[in-house]
Design an enzyme around this catalytic site. Sequence first.
Site, PDB file in Angstrom:
ATOM      1  N   GLU A   1      -2.442 -41.778   2.487  1.00 57.86           N
ATOM      2  CA  GLU A   1      -3.215 -41.268   1.339  1.00 57.86           C
ATOM      3  C   GLU A   1      -3.541 -39.781   1.489  1.00 57.86           C
ATOM      4  O   GLU A   1      -4.120 -39.378   2.500  1.00 57.86           O
ATOM      5  CB  GLU A   1      -4.514 -42.084   1.207  1.00 57.86           C
TER       6      GLU A   1
ATOM      7  N   HIS B   1      -8.749 -34.183  -4.887  1.00 55.20           N
ATOM      8  CA  HIS B   1      -7.828 -35.273  -4.589  1.00 55.20           C
ATOM      9  C   HIS B   1      -6.535 -35.116  -5.372  1.00 55.20           C
ATOM     10  O   HIS B   1      -5.447 -35.229  -4.832  1.00 55.20           O
ATOM     11  CB  HIS B   1      -8.505 -36.596  -4.923  1.00 55.20           C
TER      12      HIS B   1
END
Length: 412
Positions: free
Chosen positions: A69, A363
């Site tokens: 991630e 993000h």
Amino acid sequence: MEERVEKVREFAGLTDEEAAILSSFSSLPMDTADRMIENVAGCMPLPIGIAVNFIINGRDVLVPMAIEEPSVVAAASNAAKLARRTGGFVAKAEPPIMIGQIQVIGIKEEEFGEKAAAVEAAKKELLAEANACDPVLVGIGGGARDLEIREVRTPGGRMMVIHLLVDVRDAMGANAVNTMCERLAPKIEAITGGRVVLRIISNLATKRLVTASVRYAKEDLGGEEVVDRIVAAYMLAAGDPYRAATHNKGIMNGIDAVVIATGNDWRAVEAGAHAYASLGGRYTSLTRWWKNDDGDLEGSIQLPLAVGIVGGATKTHPVARVCLKILGVKTAGELAEVIASVGLAQNFAALRALATEGIQRGHMELHARNVAIAAGASGELVEKVAARMVKERAIRIDVAKKILEEMKRHAE
Ligand code: NAD
């Protein structure tokens, strides 16, 4: 990347061979993999990022994190950077005591007390028998320490459950404990007159807790208002399982990444963490955050961490061995202290972002490259397509495809 590997090599004193293992994208030899599990047909490589800036118990630590991630490694490094200003993280692991469960059925309710007393009376002999299974563990100061007798109500009636407490030293301990539990079963049946069914470790390792704490100065966070917002954000996790699940997932982003990089059993750690978070009868946060008298933010985490630096895959997987060397930990307890600190840092980073600008900007900027690749970009185009999406504030696959087509048309 070469430069990074060189820095890690210098910091951790890696040999040329170890540096080569770290930087290779195929460091698990086929025959090693084939011996690790069954029916091996390939392997699943994950990137290892090095989280920087961590001071843990006064020591500078580079933290290898294996994770797919984006933004986790960056967030941990940022949280650790801010924490440096107040001295970093302070962490303490309890002794490495694991619990093995021996389930005994068929004991009449009225005889329970008498049978429990009989087990209690044979404790010394039972512990000696357990220790006879693992002279290596006993030789290095570990081994079976105690027995606890529990009466557990189940939908199938009351059962006796004997907990065998084992000091597993630097191992995760499941094999060691399971072997001892199996060895004790016949003796326990003879003593109680009952029948033993399960003989297995508990992943709810409440005797192997780790605590870490940190302080962030309010001026480093942008003032007391930010401290208040972070505490308010934490309070929701403390009071609401819907939020706690996501809050703890963020913590496990950091924890699992180090657990995986070191070849440890992340399912065991996950099971233990979430069971511990529910122990009060209601699923809640693994961390606590509060404002201290000076208006600064303080936080702590407590959870069970059954991780080892010997046993399991920690020594068989070449990359795990190198990661353990980078961490510079000498005991399983020290490894657990690093892991808990990373979990706390990860939680701080998420709460800070959520309580201020929201996580999507940072993000998604990091995620943009993945989206560009998924849309078919390769080479230089990955960065170019990602940068355009960030600029246009539209990070989506359809947008990436459009930009990519456009760029390719212009190139023709
Ligand atoms: P292990 O059996 O491979 O190694 C532990 C053994 O190493 C000890 O029993 C001891 O004899 C020896 N040893 C040498 N030096 C030591 C030291 N300094 N400290 C401690 N022991 C030392 O591994 P393990 O840790 O007992 O078991 C871990 C494995 O069990 C993992 O692969 C895990 O996935 C698996 N497992 C987990 C579960 C579960 O979590 N429920 C169940 C079954 C198996």
